[in-house]
Design a protein around this motif. Structure first.
Motif, PDB file in Angstrom:
ATOM      1  N   VAL A  98       0.806  -1.222   0.000  1.00 12.62           N
ATOM      2  CA  VAL A  98       0.000   0.000   0.000  1.00 12.62           C
ATOM      3  C   VAL A  98       0.837   1.269   0.000  1.00 12.62           C
ATOM      4  CG1 VAL A  98      -1.944  -1.153   1.102  1.00 12.62           C
ATOM      5  CG2 VAL A  98      -0.249   0.013   2.522  1.00 12.62           C
ATOM      6  N   GLY A  99       2.175   1.116   0.088  1.00 13.74           N
ATOM      7  CA  GLY A  99       3.045   2.274  -0.042  1.00 13.74           C
ATOM      8  C   GLY A  99       3.107   3.172   1.171  1.00 13.74           C
ATOM      9  N   VAL A 100       3.112   2.569   2.366  1.00 15.16           N
ATOM     10  CA  VAL A 100       3.232   3.349   3.601  1.00 15.16           C
ATOM     11  C   VAL A 100       4.292   2.704   4.484  1.00 15.16           C
ATOM     12  CG1 VAL A 100       0.814   4.079   3.515  1.00 15.16           C
ATOM     13  CG2 VAL A 100       1.444   2.025   4.821  1.00 15.16           C
ATOM     14  N   PRO A 101       4.823   3.432   5.473  1.00 11.33           N
ATOM     15  CA  PRO A 101       5.774   2.817   6.406  1.00 11.33           C
ATOM     16  C   PRO A 101       5.114   1.703   7.212  1.00 11.33           C
ATOM     17  CG  PRO A 101       5.880   5.212   6.530  1.00 11.33           C
ATOM     18  CD  PRO A 101       4.672   4.874   5.705  1.00 11.33           C
ATOM     19  N   VAL A 102       5.919   0.749   7.658  1.00 10.72           N
ATOM     20  CA  VAL A 102       5.377  -0.385   8.402  1.00 10.72           C
ATOM     21  C   VAL A 102       4.718   0.078   9.692  1.00 10.72           C
ATOM     22  CG1 VAL A 102       7.518  -0.907   9.656  1.00 10.72           C
ATOM     23  CG2 VAL A 102       5.882  -2.742   9.163  1.00 10.72           C
ATOM     24  N   GLY A 103       5.192   1.166  10.275  1.00  4.78           N
ATOM     25  CA  GLY A 103       4.566   1.689  11.483  1.00  4.78           C
ATOM     26  C   GLY A 103       3.123   2.109  11.247  1.00  4.78           C
ATOM     27  N   THR A 104       2.834   2.599  10.047  1.00  2.00           N
ATOM     28  CA  THR A 104       1.469   2.986   9.702  1.00  2.00           C
ATOM     29  C   THR A 104       0.563   1.760   9.636  1.00  2.00           C
ATOM     30  OG1 THR A 104       2.261   4.912   8.476  1.00  2.00           O
ATOM     31  CG2 THR A 104       0.033   4.140   7.976  1.00  2.00           C
ATOM     32  N   VAL A 105       1.103   0.664   9.110  1.00  2.00           N
ATOM     33  CA  VAL A 105       0.329  -0.580   9.058  1.00  2.00           C
ATOM     34  C   VAL A 105      -0.008  -1.036  10.469  1.00  2.00           C
ATOM     35  CG1 VAL A 105       0.399  -3.034   8.431  1.00  2.00           C
ATOM     36  CG2 VAL A 105       1.266  -1.298   6.842  1.00  2.00           C
ATOM     37  N   ARG A 106       0.979  -1.012  11.354  1.00  2.00           N
ATOM     38  CA  ARG A 106       0.734  -1.407  12.742  1.00  2.00           C
ATOM     39  C   ARG A 106      -0.339  -0.520  13.373  1.00  2.00           C
ATOM     40  NH1 ARG A 106       6.617  -1.653  12.989  1.00  2.00           N
ATOM     41  NH2 ARG A 106       7.298  -3.823  12.880  1.00  2.00           N
ATOM     42  N   SER A 107      -0.235   0.774  13.123  1.00  2.00           N
ATOM     43  CA  SER A 107      -1.194   1.713  13.694  1.00  2.00           C
ATOM     44  C   SER A 107      -2.603   1.437  13.184  1.00  2.00           C
ATOM     45  CB  SER A 107      -0.777   3.147  13.360  1.00  2.00           C
ATOM     46  OG  SER A 107      -1.713   4.083  13.838  1.00  2.00           O
ATOM     47  N   ARG A 108      -2.725   1.202  11.869  1.00  2.00           N
ATOM     48  CA  ARG A 108      -4.045   0.938  11.302  1.00  2.00           C
ATOM     49  C   ARG A 108      -4.649  -0.341  11.865  1.00  2.00           C
ATOM     50  NH1 ARG A 108      -3.163   2.319   4.831  1.00  2.00           N
ATOM     51  NH2 ARG A 108      -2.743   4.553   5.095  1.00  2.00           N
ATOM     52  N   LEU A 109      -3.838  -1.394  11.955  1.00  2.00           N
ATOM     53  CA  LEU A 109      -4.365  -2.661  12.461  1.00  2.00           C
ATOM     54  C   LEU A 109      -4.712  -2.562  13.938  1.00  2.00           C
ATOM     55  CD1 LEU A 109      -2.185  -5.320  10.607  1.00  2.00           C
ATOM     56  CD2 LEU A 109      -4.568  -4.708  10.190  1.00  2.00           C
ATOM     57  N   ASN A 110      -3.936  -1.809  14.693  1.00  2.00           N
ATOM     58  CA  ASN A 110      -4.290  -1.602  16.102  1.00  2.00           C
ATOM     59  C   ASN A 110      -5.633  -0.883  16.217  1.00  2.00           C
ATOM     60  OD1 ASN A 110      -2.044  -2.855  17.160  1.00  2.00           O
ATOM     61  ND2 ASN A 110      -0.833  -0.983  17.275  1.00  2.00           N
ATOM     62  N   GLY A 111      -5.834   0.122  15.344  1.00  2.00           N
ATOM     63  CA  GLY A 111      -7.105   0.822  15.345  1.00  2.00           C
ATOM     64  C   GLY A 111      -8.263  -0.081  14.981  1.00  2.00           C
ATOM     65  N   VAL A 112      -8.034  -0.962  14.001  1.00  2.00           N
ATOM     66  CA  VAL A 112      -9.083  -1.897  13.594  1.00  2.00           C
ATOM     67  C   VAL A 112      -9.381  -2.876  14.729  1.00  2.00           C
ATOM     68  CG1 VAL A 112      -9.644  -3.787  12.020  1.00  2.00           C
ATOM     69  CG2 VAL A 112      -8.598  -1.696  11.137  1.00  2.00           C
ATOM     70  N   ARG A 113      -8.343  -3.327  15.429  1.00  2.00           N
ATOM     71  CA  ARG A 113      -8.564  -4.231  16.568  1.00  2.00           C
ATOM     72  C   ARG A 113      -9.481  -3.591  17.604  1.00  2.00           C
ATOM     73  NH1 ARG A 113      -2.998  -5.668  15.573  1.00  2.00           N
ATOM     74  NH2 ARG A 113      -2.853  -7.893  15.082  1.00  2.00           N
ATOM     75  N   LYS A 114      -9.229  -2.318  17.884  1.00  3.85           N
ATOM     76  CA  LYS A 114     -10.070  -1.624  18.861  1.00  3.85           C
ATOM     77  C   LYS A 114     -11.509  -1.519  18.351  1.00  3.85           C
ATOM     78  CE  LYS A 114      -6.277   1.133  20.753  1.00  3.85           C
ATOM     79  NZ  LYS A 114      -5.695   2.499  20.903  1.00  3.85           N
ATOM     80  N   ARG A 115     -11.629  -1.296  17.042  1.00  4.19           N
ATOM     81  CA  ARG A 115     -12.962  -1.140  16.446  1.00  4.19           C
ATOM     82  C   ARG A 115     -13.739  -2.454  16.473  1.00  4.19           C
ATOM     83  NH1 ARG A 115     -14.621   2.255  12.028  1.00  4.19           N
ATOM     84  NH2 ARG A 115     -16.888   2.048  11.882  1.00  4.19           N
ATOM     85  N   LEU A 116     -13.023  -3.556  16.239  1.00  2.00           N
ATOM     86  CA  LEU A 116     -13.694  -4.849  16.156  1.00  2.00           C
ATOM     87  C   LEU A 116     -13.757  -5.562  17.500  1.00  2.00           C
ATOM     88  CD1 LEU A 116     -12.323  -6.256  12.784  1.00  2.00           C
ATOM     89  CD2 LEU A 116     -14.337  -4.849  13.196  1.00  2.00           C
ATOM     90  N   GLY A 117     -13.075  -5.025  18.504  1.00  2.00           N
ATOM     91  CA  GLY A 117     -13.154  -5.594  19.840  1.00  2.00           C
ATOM     92  C   GLY A 117     -12.391  -6.887  19.992  1.00  2.00           C
ATOM     93  N   GLU A 118     -13.016  -7.867  20.616  1.00  2.00           N
ATOM     94  CA  GLU A 118     -12.327  -9.094  20.988  1.00  2.00           C
ATOM     95  C   GLU A 118     -11.870  -9.907  19.795  1.00  2.00           C
ATOM     96  OE1 GLU A 118     -14.830 -11.294  23.521  1.00  2.00           O
ATOM     97  OE2 GLU A 118     -14.731  -9.862  25.187  1.00  2.00           O
ATOM     98  N   ALA A 119     -12.437  -9.676  18.633  1.00  2.00           N
ATOM     99  CA  ALA A 119     -12.053 -10.461  17.453  1.00  2.00           C
ATOM    100  C   ALA A 119     -10.672 -10.074  16.955  1.00  2.00           C
ATOM    101  CB  ALA A 119     -13.065 -10.263  16.332  1.00  2.00           C
ATOM    102  N   GLY A 120     -10.198  -8.872  17.299  1.00  2.00           N
ATOM    103  CA  GLY A 120      -8.932  -8.388  16.786  1.00  2.00           C
ATOM    104  C   GLY A 120      -7.764  -9.341  16.928  1.00  2.00           C
ATOM    105  N   PRO A 121      -7.525  -9.882  18.142  1.00  2.00           N
ATOM    106  CA  PRO A 121      -6.373 -10.769  18.314  1.00  2.00           C
ATOM    107  C   PRO A 121      -6.460 -12.050  17.509  1.00  2.00           C
ATOM    108  CG  PRO A 121      -7.148  -9.923  20.422  1.00  2.00           C
ATOM    109  CD  PRO A 121      -8.186  -9.570  19.401  1.00  2.00           C
ATOM    110  N   GLU A 122      -7.623 -12.343  16.901  1.00  2.00           N
ATOM    111  CA  GLU A 122      -7.782 -13.588  16.149  1.00  2.00           C
ATOM    112  C   GLU A 122      -7.497 -13.417  14.663  1.00  2.00           C
ATOM    113  OE1 GLU A 122     -11.745 -14.734  17.042  1.00  2.00           O
ATOM    114  OE2 GLU A 122     -11.287 -15.341  19.089  1.00  2.00           O
ATOM    115  N   TYR A 123      -6.932 -12.272  14.259  1.00  2.00           N
ATOM    116  CA  TYR A 123      -6.672 -12.054  12.842  1.00  2.00           C
ATOM    117  C   TYR A 123      -5.913 -13.220  12.213  1.00  2.00           C
ATOM    118  CZ  TYR A 123      -7.831  -7.100  13.385  1.00  2.00           C
ATOM    119  OH  TYR A 123      -8.455  -5.922  13.625  1.00  2.00           O
TER     120      TYR A 123
END
Length: 210
Positions: A155-180
């Motif tokens: 997607v053309g972004v730094p890896v830190g941005t990917v981590r940040s986005r996925l952390n945000g999605v985990r919070k949004r999806l709640g308990e399902a996040g750690p099961e990615y």
């Protein structure tokens, strides 16, 4: 074993060699596209992905031995043209999930993944409400089976941005996040580190395949 990078280099002088890249990666690109936009549009995404890749092969970053992030990045950008179809696919997610499970190879593999696919199905409304960039990041990781570093390259972004986005999605999806990891097409935790691309330092500096 010949790397993707070698194949692309050789294809500059002998274009038919590029077909080897299709043989290696068409199945995974097709599975990803089918999950995102459905069977009908997936065929178009698949063919367009490799057409664009062939036309732009001189721009491939040979610091990467694998072309997976590059190809998934192209496919993701093409999928944006099919947003209406993708939305329809999410609304009809139950049927789409059943087709994806049926496409798994081997009865044992299917049996081990049904519950994981069911959890994703149940989250379909929340996933559909994610921003396009967050949804693409999540699904490249979960269904494209890319590492954080490879998603960043796609997607053309730094890896830190990917981590940040996925952390945000985990919070949004709640308990399902750690099961990615359980959602991933090729199984959980297949790629914990990227041994096929540039060093972590280079990735953090934002040098990406375009």
């Amino acid at each position: 074993m010949t790397t993707d990078s070698d194949i692309i280099r050789r294809s500059l002088q002998h274009p038919p060699r590029f077909g080897e890249l299709f043989e290696r990666h068409a199945e995974s690109i097709a599975a990803y596209a089918t999950s995102r936009v459905g069977v009908g549009a997936a065929d178009d995404v698949l063919s367009e992905t490799f057409l664009v890749a062939f036309e732009r092969r001189e721009r491939f970053d040979h610091a990467w031995s694998s072309a997976r992030p590059w190809l998934f990045g192209i496919a993701t950008r093409l999928i944006r043209k099919h947003r209406a179809r993708e939305a329809q696919q999410w609304r009809a997610w139950e049927a789409g999930a059943a087709a994806a499970v049926a496409g798994e190879s081997g009865i044992e593999s299917v049996g081990s993944r049904v519950d994981a696919w069911a959890r994703v199905r149940d989250l379909a409304p929340e996933i559909a409400r994610l921003s396009a960039r967050d949804r693409a990041t999540l699904l490249l990781y979960a269904w494209g089976d890319l590492s954080y570093q490879e998603v960043a390259a796609a997607v053309g972004v730094p890896v830190g941005t990917v981590r940040s986005r996925l952390n945000g999605v985990r919070k949004r999806l709640g308990e399902a996040g750690p099961e990615y990891d359980e959602w991933r097409i090729d199984g959980p935790g297949r790629r914990t580190a990227d041994a096929e691309g540039p060093s972590r330092d280079r990735e953090e500096q934002g040098t990406w395949i375009r």
